[in-house]
Design an enzyme around this catalytic site. Sequence first.
Site, mmCIF file in Angstrom:
data_model
loop_
_atom_site.group_PDB
_atom_site.id
_atom_site.type_symbol
_atom_site.label_atom_id
_atom_site.label_comp_id
_atom_site.label_asym_id
_atom_site.label_seq_id
_atom_site.Cartn_x
_atom_site.Cartn_y
_atom_site.Cartn_z
ATOM 1 N N ALA A 36 -16.273 33.951 -3.983
ATOM 2 C CA ALA A 36 -17.398 33.631 -3.091
ATOM 3 C C ALA A 36 -17.163 32.258 -2.490
ATOM 4 C CB ALA A 36 -18.708 33.642 -3.872
ATOM 5 N N HIS A 37 -17.362 32.155 -1.199
ATOM 6 C CA HIS A 37 -17.217 30.848 -0.559
ATOM 7 C C HIS A 37 -18.036 30.688 0.712
ATOM 8 C CE1 HIS A 37 -14.370 33.264 1.813
ATOM 9 N NE2 HIS A 37 -14.647 32.416 2.776
#
Length: 358
Positions: A202-203
């Site tokens: 996740a980013h």
Amino acid sequence: MKVLTVIGNRPQFVKAAAVSRILREHADEVLVHTGQHYDDEMSAVFFAELGVPRPALELQLGTGSNTEQTARMLSAIAPVLAEERPDCVLVYGDTNSTLAGGLAAAQARIPVAHVEAGMRSFDRAMPEELNRVLTDHLSALLLCSSAAPAAHLRAERVAGAIEVVGDVMVDVALLVQPRALVDDAPLRDAGVQPGQYVLATAHRAGNVDDPARLQRLVEILMALPLPVVLPLHPRTGARLDAAGLLDGLLAADHVRVTPPLGYLAFTALLTRAKAMLTDSGGVQKEAYLAGVPCITLRDTTEWTETVDAGWNVLVDLDRDATLAALKRPAPTARPELYGDGQAGTRVVAALRTAFGAS
Ligand code: UD1
Ligand code: UDP
């Protein structure tokens, strides 16, 4: 023909791996790295593992807000274009490096070729959506991964020529995944068994910059009933730390937090995961190619075909929807959605046709 290519982020190094070597058989390429991603595990490892040629120029323009970053890149790229005078500028995807390369070229009246053109989430709150739309509208040659983005471009009446070439990330994934399937070391290092873990990344700014949403992301990871391997993007690591959420994740028995992984180790883990949990664009495609069900931590996706084919479910940051998606059986059919692994060759052919005479 002289092509100046602007890259700067992890997914762009993968995309360039499919194109640069083929391009250099037919043209002079000047490879410019903006430095948007700069840690070895976010940049150098991809050049080493995937044989991307060494950049001619490294601008070292990482960090800062989207506006600051884009402005610094524009200022730095303009004099390079004035000196090199390429026949075209090649950009990939939807990052600040993409827009800066494209806009600097358009302002210098150098034609722009955009690979992965026409992708849309129709969510203008995403910085990537602004970058894509603007880059598409200033490009002379729009090279699309599938028919859907080409239709978006026609609906928006872009000025440039549109061509469906397939997806360049597919070229790389199809080459590497068979090797990755027999590479057990990354699974051993993470302490996981084939088919019995979730791989998670996740980013997205929309998921990790807002502490309330970040907390929901952590709750999902904590609730997973299987071991989860979590290679941490530096943005996410910094936000988790600042929000006081990192220690809890590090202490959880079933969560294996790692630094960002090289492409080979990441692909080895992806190909044997029970499911992929991600907000990445590239990883949604790669999971599909590996036949690994994807659970996407967003409420929109640009890769709609993977959802239509039943291999990808959009859950936003809903814990119950995530747990339900994990129980879904994988579909049986996996049609070819994004080309046959020869997109790089088609990109080069399109560039030669459009700009090769000059
Ligand atoms: C960028 C792209 C995003 C893409 C992602 C791929 C934009 C607007 N966003 O997001 O579309 O999906 O890359 O991973 O262009 N950092 C490091 N080391 C690095 C790189 C970044 O520490 O090597 C940290 C820095 O604090 C930096 C922050 O991460 O400020 C965010 O990096 P940035 O490149 O601005 O955005 P990404 O979240 O990586
Ligand atoms: N990737 C990688 N190591 C990781 C996470 C991702 O090699 O730890 C690769 C992944 O296989 C894909 C690319 O990085 O090829 C996707 O990059 P990212 O998710 O950062 O960007 P996005 O595609 O969302 O723009």
